[in-house]
Design a protein around this motif. Structure first.
Motif, PDB file in Angstrom:
ATOM      1  N   VAL A   5      61.626  53.116  35.838  1.00 54.52           N
ATOM      2  CA  VAL A   5      60.287  52.851  36.367  1.00 54.52           C
ATOM      3  C   VAL A   5      60.052  53.782  37.548  1.00 54.52           C
ATOM      4  N   GLU A   6      59.048  54.639  37.415  1.00 55.94           N
ATOM      5  CA  GLU A   6      58.667  55.525  38.514  1.00 55.94           C
ATOM      6  C   GLU A   6      57.557  54.869  39.321  1.00 55.94           C
ATOM      7  N   VAL A   7      57.725  54.868  40.632  1.00 59.24           N
ATOM      8  CA  VAL A   7      56.712  54.306  41.535  1.00 59.24           C
ATOM      9  C   VAL A   7      56.383  55.362  42.581  1.00 59.24           C
ATOM     10  N   LYS A   8      55.134  55.726  42.682  1.00 61.89           N
ATOM     11  CA  LYS A   8      54.715  56.677  43.706  1.00 61.89           C
ATOM     12  C   LYS A   8      54.444  55.909  44.995  1.00 61.89           C
ATOM     13  N   VAL A   9      55.138  56.299  46.057  1.00 57.94           N
ATOM     14  CA  VAL A   9      54.955  55.664  47.357  1.00 57.94           C
ATOM     15  C   VAL A   9      54.449  56.708  48.343  1.00 57.94           C
ATOM     16  N   THR A  10      53.654  56.255  49.296  1.00 59.11           N
ATOM     17  CA  THR A  10      53.020  57.199  50.209  1.00 59.11           C
ATOM     18  C   THR A  10      53.087  56.695  51.638  1.00 59.11           C
ATOM     19  N   ASP A  11      53.514  57.581  52.523  1.00 59.63           N
ATOM     20  CA  ASP A  11      53.370  57.370  53.947  1.00 59.63           C
ATOM     21  C   ASP A  11      52.607  58.581  54.468  1.00 59.63           C
ATOM     22  N   PHE A  12      53.316  59.636  54.831  1.00 65.12           N
ATOM     23  CA  PHE A  12      52.663  60.873  55.235  1.00 65.12           C
ATOM     24  C   PHE A  12      52.504  61.830  54.057  1.00 65.12           C
ATOM     25  N   LEU A  13      53.225  61.594  52.978  1.00 63.77           N
ATOM     26  CA  LEU A  13      53.036  62.315  51.721  1.00 63.77           C
ATOM     27  C   LEU A  13      53.525  61.429  50.582  1.00 63.77           C
ATOM     28  N   THR A  14      53.203  61.815  49.357  1.00 65.94           N
ATOM     29  CA  THR A  14      53.557  61.005  48.187  1.00 65.94           C
ATOM     30  C   THR A  14      54.913  61.430  47.645  1.00 65.94           C
ATOM     31  N   ILE A  31      66.300  54.213  43.566  1.00 68.37           N
ATOM     32  CA  ILE A  31      66.585  55.588  43.961  1.00 68.37           C
ATOM     33  C   ILE A  31      65.468  56.139  44.850  1.00 68.37           C
ATOM     34  N   ASP A  32      65.857  56.567  46.033  1.00 74.28           N
ATOM     35  CA  ASP A  32      64.954  57.223  46.996  1.00 74.28           C
ATOM     36  C   ASP A  32      63.738  56.378  47.386  1.00 74.28           C
ATOM     37  N   PRO A  33      63.950  55.201  47.944  1.00 75.52           N
ATOM     38  CA  PRO A  33      62.806  54.427  48.441  1.00 75.52           C
ATOM     39  C   PRO A  33      62.292  55.024  49.752  1.00 75.52           C
ATOM     40  N   GLY A  34      61.281  55.872  49.635  1.00 75.90           N
ATOM     41  CA  GLY A  34      60.845  56.648  50.787  1.00 75.90           C
ATOM     42  C   GLY A  34      59.823  55.975  51.676  1.00 75.90           C
ATOM     43  N   ALA A  35      59.103  54.987  51.145  1.00 75.40           N
ATOM     44  CA  ALA A  35      58.043  54.332  51.912  1.00 75.40           C
ATOM     45  C   ALA A  35      57.628  53.066  51.173  1.00 75.40           C
ATOM     46  N   GLU A  36      56.702  52.326  51.782  1.00 79.26           N
ATOM     47  CA  GLU A  36      56.085  51.150  51.156  1.00 79.26           C
ATOM     48  C   GLU A  36      57.118  50.137  50.662  1.00 79.26           C
ATOM     49  N   ALA A  37      57.960  49.699  51.566  1.00 79.03           N
ATOM     50  CA  ALA A  37      59.004  48.735  51.214  1.00 79.03           C
ATOM     51  C   ALA A  37      58.424  47.466  50.586  1.00 79.03           C
ATOM     52  N   GLU A  38      57.319  46.969  51.129  1.00 77.28           N
ATOM     53  CA  GLU A  38      56.727  45.740  50.590  1.00 77.28           C
ATOM     54  C   GLU A  38      56.301  45.910  49.145  1.00 77.28           C
ATOM     55  N   LYS A  39      55.753  47.058  48.812  1.00 74.73           N
ATOM     56  CA  LYS A  39      55.346  47.347  47.437  1.00 74.73           C
ATOM     57  C   LYS A  39      56.553  47.340  46.509  1.00 74.73           C
ATOM     58  N   LEU A  40      57.642  47.959  46.934  1.00 75.23           N
ATOM     59  CA  LEU A  40      58.848  48.026  46.109  1.00 75.23           C
ATOM     60  C   LEU A  40      59.488  46.641  45.969  1.00 75.23           C
ATOM     61  N   LEU A  41      59.514  45.884  47.041  1.00 69.16           N
ATOM     62  CA  LEU A  41      60.071  44.539  46.975  1.00 69.16           C
ATOM     63  C   LEU A  41      59.237  43.630  46.082  1.00 69.16           C
ATOM     64  N   GLN A  42      57.940  43.843  46.069  1.00 64.44           N
ATOM     65  CA  GLN A  42      57.071  43.048  45.192  1.00 64.44           C
ATOM     66  C   GLN A  42      57.361  43.348  43.731  1.00 64.44           C
ATOM     67  N   ILE A  43      57.590  44.628  43.400  1.00 65.83           N
ATOM     68  CA  ILE A  43      57.943  44.996  42.028  1.00 65.83           C
ATOM     69  C   ILE A  43      59.256  44.338  41.624  1.00 65.83           C
ATOM     70  N   ILE A  44      60.228  44.377  42.512  1.00 67.49           N
ATOM     71  CA  ILE A  44      61.523  43.742  42.240  1.00 67.49           C
ATOM     72  C   ILE A  44      61.330  42.262  41.938  1.00 67.49           C
ATOM     73  N   ASP A  45      60.529  41.607  42.729  1.00 65.96           N
ATOM     74  CA  ASP A  45      60.284  40.170  42.558  1.00 65.96           C
ATOM     75  C   ASP A  45      59.524  39.881  41.263  1.00 65.96           C
ATOM     76  N   GLU A  46      58.481  40.640  41.009  1.00 67.27           N
ATOM     77  CA  GLU A  46      57.648  40.386  39.830  1.00 67.27           C
ATOM     78  C   GLU A  46      58.389  40.643  38.523  1.00 67.27           C
ATOM     79  N   LYS A  47      59.259  41.641  38.520  1.00 64.87           N
ATOM     80  CA  LYS A  47      59.969  42.010  37.294  1.00 64.87           C
ATOM     81  C   LYS A  47      61.353  41.364  37.193  1.00 64.87           C
ATOM     82  N   ASN A  48      61.701  40.579  38.191  1.00 64.09           N
ATOM     83  CA  ASN A  48      63.006  39.900  38.218  1.00 64.09           C
ATOM     84  C   ASN A  48      64.178  40.879  38.195  1.00 64.09           C
ATOM     85  N   PHE A  49      63.982  42.031  38.816  1.00 68.47           N
ATOM     86  CA  PHE A  49      65.072  42.989  38.925  1.00 68.47           C
ATOM     87  C   PHE A  49      66.092  42.493  39.945  1.00 68.47           C
TER      88      PHE A  49
END
Length: 210
Positions: A5-14, A31-49
């Motif tokens: 699963v590819e997730v585009k995250v953005t802070d100062f760049l994507t 792999i390489d969680p560069g930004a938007e921790a809440e977004k990534l944690l929500q995906i983990i929770d929603e998909k039961n990863f």
């Protein structure tokens, strides 16, 4: 079977963050969680990863920026190539001091060597091999799945391009050698998942390499 699963995250760049998951157990790596921790944690929770480890292709802030927050929540280790020690604790080297105007450091990291295998605890057959890939940074790493012909290459190579070498620890000469000897030695059909931009393959990039 694997689930990527590819997730585009953005802070100062994507930047491209990846979930690499065993679809039978729903356990895997982030792999390489560069930004938007809440977004990534929500995906983990929603998909039961169940994420067992965070894997980092190199120590620039746009690839490590969400690590501390995710570790605080999940209590899991982060893994870097052994030269990552230079970047994890140095805000000048990891660029956070210049880009975010704050000093960002990693404190809970396991540093491993070229050729080491990272496996799931619940399914040791689900694994990635760390291949040292200096050039963009001195701690560059490729995480390679030989069985599934897939490699997470960070900023070593992009579709029709390659990483910058004007940051601390970068070297154009070393990067070109890494691409020729490490990436282009993989099977032509190997899918390359980069830190920025689109998916590509070894065969495609060989056509454009200069």
């Amino acid at each position: 079977m694997i689930l990527t699963v590819e997730v585009k995250v953005t802070d100062f760049l994507t930047e491209n963050t990846y979930f690499y998951i065993d679809d039978e157990t729903l356990r895997g790596f982030l792999i390489d969680p560069g930004a938007e921790a809440e977004k990534l944690l929500q995906i983990i929770d929603e998909k039961n990863f169940v994420i067992e480890k965070i894997l980092l292709t190199h120590g620039h802030i746009d690839h490590i920026g969400a690590v501390n927050e995710i570790q605080e929540k999940l209590k899991i280790p982060a893994i870097m190539q052994e030269n990552g020690k230079i970047y994890a604790q140095n805000p000048t080297k990891n660029l956070s001091r210049f880009i975010t105007e704050t000093d960002y450091k990693l404190s809970d990291v396991n540093f491993i060597s070229d050729g080491e295998i990272i496996s799931l605890e619940k399914n040791p057959d689900f694994s990635l091999k760390l291949i040292s890939a200096p050039g963009h940074t001195s701690d560059g790493a490729i995480f390679y799945d030989e069985k599934n012909n897939l490699a997470f290459v960070g900023d070593t190579i992009f579709k029709m391009g390659r990483g910058r070498t004007d940051f601390p620890g970068g070297s154009e000469k070393i990067l070109l050698e890494t691409i020729k000897t490490k990436i282009f030695s993989l099977p032509d059909k190997t899918i390359l998942l980069s830190g920025h931009g689109e998916i590509t393959t070894v065969a495609f990039e060989k056509k454009f390499f200069r």
